[in-house]
Scaffold this motif. Structure first.
Motif, PDB file in Angstrom:
ATOM      1  N   UNK A  92    -149.331  37.425 -21.854  1.00  0.00           N
ATOM      2  CA  UNK A  92    -149.790  36.348 -22.508  1.00  0.00           C
ATOM      3  C   UNK A  92    -151.050  37.000 -23.213  1.00  0.00           C
ATOM      4  N   UNK A  93    -151.728  37.775 -22.518  1.00  0.00           N
ATOM      5  CA  UNK A  93    -153.052  38.121 -23.192  1.00  0.00           C
ATOM      6  C   UNK A  93    -152.721  39.032 -24.466  1.00  0.00           C
ATOM      7  N   UNK A  94    -151.913  40.150 -24.247  1.00  0.00           N
ATOM      8  CA  UNK A  94    -151.384  40.973 -25.524  1.00  0.00           C
ATOM      9  C   UNK A  94    -150.697  40.022 -26.628  1.00  0.00           C
ATOM     10  N   UNK A  95    -149.855  39.030 -26.089  1.00  0.00           N
ATOM     11  CA  UNK A  95    -149.092  38.287 -27.192  1.00  0.00           C
ATOM     12  C   UNK A  95    -150.497  37.528 -28.138  1.00  0.00           C
ATOM     13  N   UNK A  96    -151.328  36.918 -27.329  1.00  0.00           N
ATOM     14  CA  UNK A  96    -152.426  36.239 -28.101  1.00  0.00           C
ATOM     15  C   UNK A  96    -153.117  37.314 -29.066  1.00  0.00           C
ATOM     16  N   UNK A  97    -153.373  38.468 -28.433  1.00  0.00           N
ATOM     17  CA  UNK A  97    -154.004  39.506 -29.152  1.00  0.00           C
ATOM     18  C   UNK A  97    -153.145  39.784 -30.477  1.00  0.00           C
ATOM     19  N   UNK A  98    -152.153  39.780 -30.218  1.00  0.00           N
ATOM     20  CA  UNK A  98    -151.228  40.272 -31.500  1.00  0.00           C
ATOM     21  C   UNK A  98    -151.085  39.210 -32.378  1.00  0.00           C
TER      22      UNK A  98
END
Length: 193
Positions: A92-98
């Protein structure tokens, strides 16, 4: 109450509704308390012009992000907090960052959705990491990072367990911008396809 004060109240109420957040969450997103925001909505306190304009801009950006199913900082923090395990929290963190990267590339003001300060993820490491990744992405895009993304280093090092690397290897492979805040994650774990 004068017409201008009534217009301010009406506009703030519309911004709150457009944001899709609760009053408390929208107040947090704007960097104020729910009780203070309530005084603006009743007209007992007048917001600054800067706050008033910011509320409208961020509300519009949050609304657009929701329509296009783009994660925002508040949505990312919520997804991390509600994750059933740490692996899902990382996703979720990396998806948000993307999603932030996507908005920053658009250069149309939609990145304002990430100016909205998130609530807590429930984990100090993830709270700090979300802030630092956000600041890093804004700087990389040549934009000023949102105020909420300026955080202090963690008091104790956070070195999440890794399936292949030992602690020293993790520390050695951590980018400087993370090491400065006492978070140790190998750079390759921050890469997404």
């Amino acid at each position: 109450m004068d017409k201008d004060s009534l217009a301010v109240i009406e506009t703030l109420n519309r911004a709150l509704a457009e944001s899709g957040l609760s009053q408390a969450a929208f107040a947090t997103a704007l960097g104020t308390s729910a009780s203070r925001f309530s005084t603006y909505r009743t007209g007992s306190t007048k917001p600054t012009a800067q706050f008033f304009l910011r509320a409208g801009r961020i509300a519009r950006a949050l609304h657009a992000a929701r329509e296009y199913r783009i994660m925002t900082a508040p949505a990312t923090a919520t997804a991390i907090r509600e994750a059933h395990d740490e692996e899902w929290a990382w996703r979720m963190l990396l998806q948000g960052r993307d999603h932030l990267r996507l908005l920053l590339r658009r250069r149309d003001g939609s990145e304002a959705a990430w100016e909205a300060a998130p609530g807590t993820t429930g984990h100090p490491g993830f709270d700090t990491l979300l802030a630092v990744l956000t600041a890093h992405e804004f700087r990389t895009a040549g934009e000023e990072p949102p105020g909420w993304s300026k955080v202090e280093a963690l008091a104790d090092p956070w070195v999440p367990e890794h399936p292949f690397l030992d602690r020293d290897e993790i520390i050695e492979q951590t980018p400087d911008y993370l090491a400065r805040v006492n978070i140790f994650v190998p750079a390759r774990d921050l890469v997404t396809a």
